[in-house]
Design a protein around this motif. Structure first.
Motif, PDB file in Angstrom:
ATOM      1  N   UNK A   1      -2.672   1.458  17.151  1.00 35.79           N
ATOM      2  CA  UNK A   1      -2.313   0.456  16.148  1.00 35.79           C
ATOM      3  C   UNK A   1      -1.066   0.866  15.366  1.00 35.79           C
ATOM      4  N   UNK A   2      -0.880   2.154  15.159  1.00 38.44           N
ATOM      5  CA  UNK A   2       0.335   2.650  14.507  1.00 38.44           C
ATOM      6  C   UNK A   2       1.577   2.338  15.323  1.00 38.44           C
ATOM      7  N   UNK A   3       1.489   2.523  16.650  1.00 39.10           N
ATOM      8  CA  UNK A   3       2.609   2.203  17.540  1.00 39.10           C
ATOM      9  C   UNK A   3       2.876   0.699  17.497  1.00 39.10           C
ATOM     10  N   UNK A   4       1.808  -0.093  17.555  1.00 34.39           N
ATOM     11  CA  UNK A   4       1.922  -1.552  17.532  1.00 34.39           C
ATOM     12  C   UNK A   4       2.639  -2.005  16.256  1.00 34.39           C
ATOM     13  N   UNK A   5       2.236  -1.477  15.105  1.00 33.81           N
ATOM     14  CA  UNK A   5       2.862  -1.852  13.826  1.00 33.81           C
ATOM     15  C   UNK A   5       4.329  -1.444  13.782  1.00 33.81           C
ATOM     16  N   UNK A   6       4.639  -0.259  14.271  1.00 38.52           N
ATOM     17  CA  UNK A   6       6.019   0.240  14.266  1.00 38.52           C
ATOM     18  C   UNK A   6       6.950  -0.703  15.022  1.00 38.52           C
ATOM     19  N   UNK A   7       6.456  -1.265  16.121  1.00 44.21           N
ATOM     20  CA  UNK A   7       7.279  -2.140  16.954  1.00 44.21           C
ATOM     21  C   UNK A   7       7.143  -3.619  16.592  1.00 44.21           C
ATOM     22  N   UNK A   8       6.459  -3.893  15.493  1.00 42.80           N
ATOM     23  CA  UNK A   8       6.185  -5.275  15.072  1.00 42.80           C
ATOM     24  C   UNK A   8       5.581  -6.085  16.225  1.00 42.80           C
ATOM     25  N   UNK A   9       4.718  -5.430  16.969  1.00 41.79           N
ATOM     26  CA  UNK A   9       4.007  -6.074  18.067  1.00 41.79           C
ATOM     27  C   UNK A   9       2.664  -6.560  17.524  1.00 41.79           C
ATOM     28  N   UNK A  10       1.816  -7.092  18.401  1.00 38.09           N
ATOM     29  CA  UNK A  10       0.505  -7.539  17.929  1.00 38.09           C
ATOM     30  C   UNK A  10      -0.552  -7.291  18.997  1.00 38.09           C
ATOM     31  N   UNK A  11      -1.782  -7.149  18.517  1.00 35.83           N
ATOM     32  CA  UNK A  11      -2.937  -7.018  19.407  1.00 35.83           C
ATOM     33  C   UNK A  11      -3.406  -8.438  19.707  1.00 35.83           C
ATOM     34  N   UNK A  12      -3.495  -8.791  21.001  1.00 39.10           N
ATOM     35  CA  UNK A  12      -3.903 -10.152  21.371  1.00 39.10           C
ATOM     36  C   UNK A  12      -5.262 -10.184  22.064  1.00 39.10           C
ATOM     37  N   UNK A  13      -5.831  -9.000  22.389  1.00 38.48           N
ATOM     38  CA  UNK A  13      -7.158  -8.947  22.977  1.00 38.48           C
ATOM     39  C   UNK A  13      -7.731  -7.552  22.760  1.00 38.48           C
ATOM     40  N   UNK A  14      -9.022  -7.517  22.480  1.00 35.88           N
ATOM     41  CA  UNK A  14      -9.710  -6.238  22.295  1.00 35.88           C
ATOM     42  C   UNK A  14     -10.890  -6.197  23.249  1.00 35.88           C
ATOM     43  N   UNK A  15     -10.914  -5.167  24.099  1.00 39.63           N
ATOM     44  CA  UNK A  15     -12.033  -4.958  25.015  1.00 39.63           C
ATOM     45  C   UNK A  15     -12.827  -3.746  24.568  1.00 39.63           C
TER      46      UNK A  15
ATOM     47  N   UNK B   1     -13.007  -0.738  25.772  1.00 39.84           N
ATOM     48  CA  UNK B   1     -12.179   0.472  25.713  1.00 39.84           C
ATOM     49  C   UNK B   1     -10.723   0.194  26.065  1.00 39.84           C
ATOM     50  N   UNK B   2     -10.275  -1.036  25.804  1.00 39.16           N
ATOM     51  CA  UNK B   2      -8.857  -1.371  25.989  1.00 39.16           C
ATOM     52  C   UNK B   2      -8.383  -2.260  24.848  1.00 39.16           C
ATOM     53  N   UNK B   3      -7.079  -2.225  24.633  1.00 40.17           N
ATOM     54  CA  UNK B   3      -6.408  -3.147  23.716  1.00 40.17           C
ATOM     55  C   UNK B   3      -5.291  -3.809  24.515  1.00 40.17           C
ATOM     56  N   UNK B   4      -5.062  -5.109  24.286  1.00 41.87           N
ATOM     57  CA  UNK B   4      -3.920  -5.763  24.901  1.00 41.87           C
ATOM     58  C   UNK B   4      -2.895  -6.013  23.804  1.00 41.87           C
ATOM     59  N   UNK B   5      -1.693  -5.517  24.060  1.00 49.79           N
ATOM     60  CA  UNK B   5      -0.600  -5.587  23.092  1.00 49.79           C
ATOM     61  C   UNK B   5       0.420  -6.604  23.585  1.00 49.79           C
ATOM     62  N   UNK B   6       0.914  -7.420  22.662  1.00 47.20           N
ATOM     63  CA  UNK B   6       2.020  -8.339  22.957  1.00 47.20           C
ATOM     64  C   UNK B   6       3.230  -7.849  22.181  1.00 47.20           C
ATOM     65  N   UNK B   7       4.340  -7.677  22.879  1.00 51.44           N
ATOM     66  CA  UNK B   7       5.575  -7.250  22.228  1.00 51.44           C
ATOM     67  C   UNK B   7       6.726  -8.133  22.707  1.00 51.44           C
TER      68      UNK B   7
ATOM     69  N   UNK C   1      10.913  -1.141  26.735  1.00 45.50           N
ATOM     70  CA  UNK C   1      10.862   0.160  27.426  1.00 45.50           C
ATOM     71  C   UNK C   1      10.379   1.257  26.482  1.00 45.50           C
ATOM     72  N   UNK C   2      10.887   1.267  25.257  1.00 46.57           N
ATOM     73  CA  UNK C   2      10.506   2.292  24.281  1.00 46.57           C
ATOM     74  C   UNK C   2       9.015   2.206  23.964  1.00 46.57           C
ATOM     75  N   UNK C   3       8.509   0.995  23.805  1.00 42.48           N
ATOM     76  CA  UNK C   3       7.089   0.841  23.501  1.00 42.48           C
ATOM     77  C   UNK C   3       6.227   1.282  24.676  1.00 42.48           C
ATOM     78  N   UNK C   4       6.626   0.921  25.885  1.00 43.92           N
ATOM     79  CA  UNK C   4       5.892   1.338  27.082  1.00 43.92           C
ATOM     80  C   UNK C   4       5.820   2.865  27.132  1.00 43.92           C
ATOM     81  N   UNK C   5       6.939   3.533  26.873  1.00 43.27           N
ATOM     82  CA  UNK C   5       6.966   5.008  26.898  1.00 43.27           C
ATOM     83  C   UNK C   5       5.986   5.608  25.883  1.00 43.27           C
ATOM     84  N   UNK C   6       5.923   5.024  24.691  1.00 43.13           N
ATOM     85  CA  UNK C   6       5.020   5.548  23.657  1.00 43.13           C
ATOM     86  C   UNK C   6       3.551   5.260  23.966  1.00 43.13           C
ATOM     87  N   UNK C   7       3.280   4.208  24.730  1.00 39.31           N
ATOM     88  CA  UNK C   7       1.888   3.884  25.064  1.00 39.31           C
ATOM     89  C   UNK C   7       1.402   4.606  26.326  1.00 39.31           C
TER      90      UNK C   7
END
Length: 165
Positions: free
Chosen positions: A106-120, A122-128, A136-142
């Protein structure tokens, strides 16, 4: 020796079956790899806008632009890279995230002004949304958390400000 650079090209075409195949075929025959291609309705009814990202030298790109105009359904070709442009891409990234890892993700998501669009379980789906470098930078951090799946739209772009015609 010619330098190879990344080009973003907009191609306005008649919305007809087979146009995408003819345009992409031209790139293939000329030895240009298409990094991404997006196609959608334009501001004018009956016309579609293709935004193509490719890599190659300037001379060969000029030849491709001339060849594109020979395709009957091509109306206009604009090398967006030669002008100030806004380019965006959307990515959906499903990342492994056990409950104890979620605050970090969630810290990475907030830093990139992205959002969580689905919660499983043991997974999170991020929209950026952003330029390709941001994605590319977000993919590297995740990556350290474990990316399960990723889907990217490809680049879409327009010239900034008051573009003529």
């Amino acid at each position: 020796m010619m330098s190879t650079t990344k080009h973003t090209i907009a191609v306005i075409v008649n919305d007809q079956p087979g146009v995408l195949q003819r345009v992409s075929g031209l790139f293939g025959r000329r030895g240009f790899n298409i990094e991404s291609i997006t196609v959608g309705a334009s501001e004018e009814e009956g016309l579609s806008r293709m935004v193509i990202v490719t890599t190659g030298d300037d001379h060969l790109l000029e030849q491709i632009e001339k060849q594109l105009y020979k395709i009957i359904d091509v109306i206009k070709v604009v090398n967006l890279s030669k002008q100030p442009m806004v380019a965006r891409e959307l990515a959906l990234i499903k990342v492994k995230a056990e409950s104890h890892e979620r605050p970090e993700v969630l810290g990475v998501v907030e830093t990139f002004r992205a959002s969580i669009v689905d919660i499983g379980p043991n997974t999170l789906m991020v929209q950026v949304v952003g330029d390709s470098e941001k994605i590319e930078a977000m993919v590297e951090l995740l990556k350290p958390y474990g990316i399960r799946e990723i889907s990217r739209t490809g680049v879409t772009a327009l010239i900034r400000g008051q573009a003529n015609g």
